[in-house]
Design an enzyme around this catalytic site. Structure first.
Site, short mmCIF file in Angstrom:
data_model
loop_
_atom_site.label_atom_id
_atom_site.label_comp_id
_atom_site.label_asym_id
_atom_site.label_seq_id
_atom_site.Cartn_x
_atom_site.Cartn_y
_atom_site.Cartn_z
N CYS A 71 0.75 -1.15 -0.06
CA CYS A 71 0.06 0.05 0.02
C CYS A 71 0.79 1.13 0.02
O CYS A 71 1.63 1.34 1.02
CB CYS A 71 -0.72 -0.10 1.16
SG CYS A 71 -1.67 1.39 1.71
N GLU A 72 0.67 2.22 -0.92
CA GLU A 72 1.53 3.22 -0.94
C GLU A 72 1.22 4.41 0.13
O GLU A 72 1.92 5.27 0.26
CB GLU A 72 1.24 4.02 -2.50
CG GLU A 72 0.06 4.54 -2.70
CD GLU A 72 -0.16 5.24 -4.08
OE1 GLU A 72 -0.78 6.16 -4.22
OE2 GLU A 72 0.56 4.54 -5.06
N HIS A 73 -0.07 4.20 0.90
CA HIS A 73 -0.19 4.91 1.72
C HIS A 73 0.39 4.75 3.26
O HIS A 73 0.82 5.68 3.89
CB HIS A 73 -1.79 5.16 2.17
CG HIS A 73 -2.65 5.57 0.82
ND1 HIS A 73 -3.63 5.05 0.37
CD2 HIS A 73 -2.19 6.62 -0.15
CE1 HIS A 73 -4.11 5.41 -0.84
NE2 HIS A 73 -3.29 6.51 -1.02
N HIS A 74 0.68 3.44 3.42
CA HIS A 74 1.18 3.17 4.76
C HIS A 74 2.45 2.10 4.60
O HIS A 74 2.85 1.79 5.69
CB HIS A 74 0.16 2.27 5.51
CG HIS A 74 -1.14 3.03 5.82
ND1 HIS A 74 -2.20 2.97 5.08
CD2 HIS A 74 -1.50 4.21 6.58
CE1 HIS A 74 -3.29 3.73 5.36
NE2 HIS A 74 -2.70 4.60 6.36
N GLN A 112 -4.72 -0.45 -4.98
CA GLN A 112 -5.45 -1.67 -5.73
C GLN A 112 -6.28 -1.18 -6.76
O GLN A 112 -6.30 -1.88 -8.27
CB GLN A 112 -6.38 -2.40 -4.73
CG GLN A 112 -6.97 -3.76 -5.72
CD GLN A 112 -7.65 -4.44 -4.50
OE1 GLN A 112 -7.48 -4.48 -3.27
NE2 GLN A 112 -8.70 -5.07 -5.03
N HIS A 140 -6.11 -6.21 2.82
CA HIS A 140 -5.11 -5.08 2.94
C HIS A 140 -4.67 -5.13 4.68
O HIS A 140 -5.29 -4.83 5.39
CB HIS A 140 -5.69 -3.75 2.51
CG HIS A 140 -5.97 -3.49 1.20
ND1 HIS A 140 -5.11 -2.88 0.30
CD2 HIS A 140 -6.76 -4.35 0.49
CE1 HIS A 140 -5.69 -2.87 -0.71
NE2 HIS A 140 -6.47 -3.60 -0.98
N CYS A 142 -2.98 -2.77 5.96
CA CYS A 142 -3.21 -1.26 6.73
C CYS A 142 -4.59 -1.38 7.30
O CYS A 142 -4.99 -0.61 8.18
CB CYS A 142 -2.87 -0.40 5.48
SG CYS A 142 -4.13 -0.59 4.14
#
Length: 179
Positions: A71-74, A112, A140, A142
């Protein structure tokens, strides 16, 4: 990258010199290189010309392609399966190449929703198919390990191109075969 992992381990309050952590920064750097190896590959490279003439005009589906992404956010993993379908127009792609295309994009910092579109567009561009459908279902970490901590949640995304988008019977055939 090793030095950054050392700094992170120190920042969380751990002793980088204790036996269990002594080699962790180097191992973590190697792991991150592996988990993000998609940046070092292109679709053209992994397909490597494995396109073959074919008179088939029926739907071809490759189901249950395992995927592992971050995940590019976390920067936490998401893990799932991709299902890829296409209708050829004069040529088919080598079976293993579809899984390799999935990995090119999955092995990057990613969301995703975008991953699904990237796979579909790449397959479409490589073989000029009449249509391409991609469905991804993933869990996920996250969402499971932090935040709302929902262990049984999963996400499904789809990208439908060409006849998979414009022809309801083609889309419905694909979706029925996914059940």
């Amino acid at each position: 990258m090793k030095q950054h992992y050392e700094a992170i381990i120190r920042e969380i309050g751990e002793n980088i010199e204790r036996p269990g952590l002594k080699d962790t920064p180097q191992r973590a750097a190697k792991a991150m290189d592996f988990l993000t190896q998609g940046y070092q590959h292109s679709v053209e490279e992994v397909v490597n010309g494995a396109l073959f003439p074919s008179d088939s005009s029926e739907m071809i589906i490759v189901k249950d392609i395992e995927l592992y992404s971050m995940c590019e956010h976390h920067m936490l993993p998401f893990i799932g399966k991709a299902h890829v379908a296409y209708i050829p127009t004069g040529k088919v792609i080598g079976l293993s190449k579809i899984a390799r295309v999935v990995d090119v994009f999955a092995r990057r910092l990613q969301i995703q929703e975008q991953l699904t579109v990237q796979i579909a567009e790449s397959i479409q561009n490589v073989i000029n198919a009449e249509g391409v459908g991609v469905i991804i279902e993933a869990k996920h970490l996250c969402m499971m390990m932090r935040g709302v901590e929902k262990q049984n949640s999963s996400m499904k995304t789809s990208s439908m191109l060409g006849t998979f988008r414009s022809d309801p019977s083609t889309r419905n055939e694909f979706l029925a075969l996914m059940r």
